[in-house]
Motif scaffolding. Sequence first.
Motif, PDB file in Angstrom:
ATOM      1  N   ALA A   1       0.819  -1.209   0.000  1.00 51.06           N
ATOM      2  CA  ALA A   1       0.000   0.000   0.000  1.00 51.06           C
ATOM      3  C   ALA A   1       0.855   1.262   0.000  1.00 51.06           C
ATOM      4  CB  ALA A   1      -0.931  -0.005   1.209  1.00 51.06           C
ATOM      5  N   ASP A   2       2.032   1.198   0.635  1.00 51.96           N
ATOM      6  CA  ASP A   2       2.893   2.373   0.774  1.00 51.96           C
ATOM      7  C   ASP A   2       4.320   1.991   0.380  1.00 51.96           C
ATOM      8  OD1 ASP A   2       4.454   4.527   1.588  1.00 51.96           O
ATOM      9  OD2 ASP A   2       3.303   4.875   3.426  1.00 51.96           O
ATOM     10  N   PRO A   3       4.675   2.139  -0.899  1.00 53.07           N
ATOM     11  CA  PRO A   3       6.004   1.733  -1.354  1.00 53.07           C
ATOM     12  C   PRO A   3       7.152   2.452  -0.635  1.00 53.07           C
ATOM     13  CG  PRO A   3       4.547   2.027  -3.226  1.00 53.07           C
ATOM     14  CD  PRO A   3       3.819   2.557  -2.028  1.00 53.07           C
ATOM     15  N   ALA A   4       6.981   3.734  -0.312  1.00 50.33           N
ATOM     16  CA  ALA A   4       8.056   4.473   0.355  1.00 50.33           C
ATOM     17  C   ALA A   4       8.333   3.885   1.739  1.00 50.33           C
ATOM     18  CB  ALA A   4       7.699   5.951   0.453  1.00 50.33           C
ATOM     19  N   ALA A   5       7.267   3.606   2.495  1.00 51.65           N
ATOM     20  CA  ALA A   5       7.435   3.015   3.824  1.00 51.65           C
ATOM     21  C   ALA A   5       8.020   1.609   3.715  1.00 51.65           C
ATOM     22  CB  ALA A   5       6.100   2.981   4.547  1.00 51.65           C
TER      23      ALA A   5
ATOM     24  N   TYR B   1      12.419  -2.485   4.218  1.00 53.07           N
ATOM     25  CA  TYR B   1      13.250  -3.533   3.645  1.00 53.07           C
ATOM     26  C   TYR B   1      14.723  -3.141   3.568  1.00 53.07           C
ATOM     27  CZ  TYR B   1       9.111  -6.257   2.811  1.00 53.07           C
ATOM     28  OH  TYR B   1       7.970  -6.987   3.014  1.00 53.07           O
ATOM     29  N   GLY B   2      14.992  -1.857   3.471  1.00 53.89           N
ATOM     30  CA  GLY B   2      16.374  -1.408   3.549  1.00 53.89           C
ATOM     31  C   GLY B   2      16.952  -1.664   4.925  1.00 53.89           C
ATOM     32  N   ALA B   3      16.172  -1.353   5.972  1.00 53.13           N
ATOM     33  CA  ALA B   3      16.628  -1.579   7.343  1.00 53.13           C
ATOM     34  C   ALA B   3      16.731  -3.065   7.656  1.00 53.13           C
ATOM     35  CB  ALA B   3      15.675  -0.895   8.324  1.00 53.13           C
ATOM     36  N   PHE B   4      15.815  -3.854   7.117  1.00 55.58           N
ATOM     37  CA  PHE B   4      15.819  -5.298   7.319  1.00 55.58           C
ATOM     38  C   PHE B   4      17.034  -5.930   6.642  1.00 55.58           C
ATOM     39  CE2 PHE B   4      13.039  -9.327   6.405  1.00 55.58           C
ATOM     40  CZ  PHE B   4      13.744 -10.051   7.349  1.00 55.58           C
ATOM     41  N   GLY B   5      17.434  -5.362   5.498  1.00 53.54           N
ATOM     42  CA  GLY B   5      18.612  -5.851   4.791  1.00 53.54           C
ATOM     43  C   GLY B   5      18.322  -6.798   3.646  1.00 53.54           C
ATOM     44  N   VAL B   6      17.089  -6.757   3.103  1.00 49.89           N
ATOM     45  CA  VAL B   6      16.719  -7.674   2.026  1.00 49.89           C
ATOM     46  C   VAL B   6      16.247  -6.929   0.774  1.00 49.89           C
ATOM     47  CG1 VAL B   6      16.110  -9.524   3.639  1.00 49.89           C
ATOM     48  CG2 VAL B   6      14.350  -7.908   2.888  1.00 49.89           C
TER      49      VAL B   6
ATOM     50  N   ALA C   1      12.616  -2.274  12.765  1.00 52.28           N
ATOM     51  CA  ALA C   1      12.073  -1.509  11.641  1.00 52.28           C
ATOM     52  C   ALA C   1      10.550  -1.555  11.578  1.00 52.28           C
ATOM     53  CB  ALA C   1      12.667  -2.016  10.330  1.00 52.28           C
ATOM     54  N   GLY C   2       9.912  -2.311  12.487  1.00 52.39           N
ATOM     55  CA  GLY C   2       8.451  -2.316  12.533  1.00 52.39           C
ATOM     56  C   GLY C   2       7.779  -3.644  12.302  1.00 52.39           C
ATOM     57  N   ALA C   3       8.539  -4.747  12.157  1.00 54.81           N
ATOM     58  CA  ALA C   3       7.933  -6.060  11.936  1.00 54.81           C
ATOM     59  C   ALA C   3       7.327  -6.614  13.221  1.00 54.81           C
ATOM     60  CB  ALA C   3       8.970  -7.039  11.396  1.00 54.81           C
ATOM     61  N   THR C   4       6.409  -7.551  13.054  1.00 57.10           N
ATOM     62  CA  THR C   4       5.787  -8.257  14.172  1.00 57.10           C
ATOM     63  C   THR C   4       6.326  -9.686  14.214  1.00 57.10           C
ATOM     64  OG1 THR C   4       3.744  -6.982  13.911  1.00 57.10           O
ATOM     65  CG2 THR C   4       3.603  -9.031  15.154  1.00 57.10           C
TER      66      THR C   4
ATOM     67  N   GLY D   1      13.302 -18.175  13.170  1.00 57.69           N
ATOM     68  CA  GLY D   1      12.169 -17.397  13.633  1.00 57.69           C
ATOM     69  C   GLY D   1      11.382 -16.873  12.445  1.00 57.69           C
ATOM     70  N   VAL D   2      10.181 -16.360  12.717  1.00 59.70           N
ATOM     71  CA  VAL D   2       9.290 -15.870  11.665  1.00 59.70           C
ATOM     72  C   VAL D   2       8.772 -14.491  12.040  1.00 59.70           C
ATOM     73  CG1 VAL D   2       7.172 -16.323  10.352  1.00 59.70           C
ATOM     74  CG2 VAL D   2       8.576 -18.240  11.145  1.00 59.70           C
ATOM     75  N   VAL D   3       8.806 -13.559  11.078  1.00 60.78           N
ATOM     76  CA  VAL D   3       8.298 -12.210  11.313  1.00 60.78           C
ATOM     77  C   VAL D   3       7.347 -11.815  10.189  1.00 60.78           C
ATOM     78  CG1 VAL D   3      10.367 -11.490  12.563  1.00 60.78           C
ATOM     79  CG2 VAL D   3      10.219 -11.075  10.099  1.00 60.78           C
ATOM     80  N   ARG D   4       6.451 -10.869  10.503  1.00 58.70           N
ATOM     81  CA  ARG D   4       5.563 -10.304   9.491  1.00 58.70           C
ATOM     82  C   ARG D   4       5.933  -8.843   9.285  1.00 58.70           C
ATOM     83  NH1 ARG D   4       0.214 -12.042   8.458  1.00 58.70           N
ATOM     84  NH2 ARG D   4      -0.023 -12.734  10.614  1.00 58.70           N
ATOM     85  N   ALA D   5       6.256  -8.484   8.054  1.00 60.48           N
ATOM     86  CA  ALA D   5       6.606  -7.108   7.726  1.00 60.48           C
ATOM     87  C   ALA D   5       5.385  -6.204   7.863  1.00 60.48           C
ATOM     88  CB  ALA D   5       7.155  -7.032   6.301  1.00 60.48           C
ATOM     89  N   PRO D   6       5.571  -4.897   8.014  1.00 65.14           N
ATOM     90  CA  PRO D   6       4.424  -3.980   8.107  1.00 65.14           C
ATOM     91  C   PRO D   6       3.471  -4.064   6.919  1.00 65.14           C
ATOM     92  CG  PRO D   6       6.420  -2.872   8.831  1.00 65.14           C
ATOM     93  CD  PRO D   6       6.855  -4.196   8.268  1.00 65.14           C
ATOM     94  N   ASP D   7       3.971  -4.455   5.730  1.00 65.99           N
ATOM     95  CA  ASP D   7       3.090  -4.576   4.564  1.00 65.99           C
ATOM     96  C   ASP D   7       2.335  -5.900   4.545  1.00 65.99           C
ATOM     97  OD1 ASP D   7       4.518  -6.584   2.497  1.00 65.99           O
ATOM     98  OD2 ASP D   7       6.050  -5.438   3.532  1.00 65.99           O
ATOM     99  N   GLY D   8       2.619  -6.794   5.506  1.00 65.78           N
ATOM    100  CA  GLY D   8       1.916  -8.059   5.594  1.00 65.78           C
ATOM    101  C   GLY D   8       2.687  -9.267   5.107  1.00 65.78           C
ATOM    102  N   THR D   9       3.796  -9.060   4.425  1.00 62.31           N
ATOM    103  CA  THR D   9       4.594 -10.174   3.930  1.00 62.31           C
ATOM    104  C   THR D   9       5.254 -10.915   5.089  1.00 62.31           C
ATOM    105  OG1 THR D   9       5.055  -8.989   1.868  1.00 62.31           O
ATOM    106  CG2 THR D   9       6.491 -10.844   2.397  1.00 62.31           C
ATOM    107  N   ILE D  10       5.189 -12.238   5.047  1.00 66.01           N
ATOM    108  CA  ILE D  10       5.803 -13.060   6.089  1.00 66.01           C
ATOM    109  C   ILE D  10       7.193 -13.511   5.646  1.00 66.01           C
ATOM    110  CG2 ILE D  10       5.611 -15.204   7.407  1.00 66.01           C
ATOM    111  CD1 ILE D  10       2.576 -14.963   7.183  1.00 66.01           C
TER     112      ILE D  10
END
Length: 220
Positions: free
Chosen positions: A22-26, A31-36, A77-80, A94-103
């Motif tokens: 929904a928000d490409p800039a965010a 993903y830059g902070a995550f490193g992927v 960076a905001g993942a759950t 481990g498993v995380v969900r990104a703010p955009d919903g991607t697991i």
Amino acid sequence: MVMATTTSAAGTSLASVTLEVADPAAARRFYGAFGVDTYIRLRASEAPSTGFRGFTLALTVSRPATVDGYVGAAVDAGATVLKPAAKSLWGYGGVVRAPDGTIWKIATSAKKATGPAAREIDEVVLLLGVEDVKAARQFYVGRGLTVTKSFGGKYAEFAAGRYSPVKPALYKRRGLARDLGVPADGTGSHRIVLGGTAGAFTDPDGFVWEAAAPLAPTPS
């Protein structure tokens, strides 16, 4: 039993993975902070999607400390966290969900801490959750993908494309959801588009492929 299957060189290979957000800039900041960020592309989309989107991106790394580093970077960076990093029968992950919903799943086959964290990824696998692994595998073989591992109706893995850093694989949808710690139910868009070298198509489970020119090889 593990099987290897070969196909003609004229078939499909995965050239890119595009996440619809929904928000490409965010998402770009995350993903830059995550490193992927070098492994994916981003595209704006408001396509309705609820529940499990039917896929995960899995990072294979060298040691538990590196798993912890990537999980920590994602959370910062905001993942759950869906599954805290822990030892399992197969290693540590481990498993995380990104703010955009991607697991995202981050794992290593190593169980013992053998050194400090290194911001290095050994392999990225795109796991597509499908209803029938055998049927989906046959569909993709018909499209030209090369099977490198196959465990009956449970799992199939394909060779990575020459120009893509991501390896595609198939997993039973409900088994994948269980492994990730989420309910299997979901509706609407998968919110992912795969770039292939052999034209556009949609697979039996609704995953969309579009024609994508491969990236130029890196000069040696």
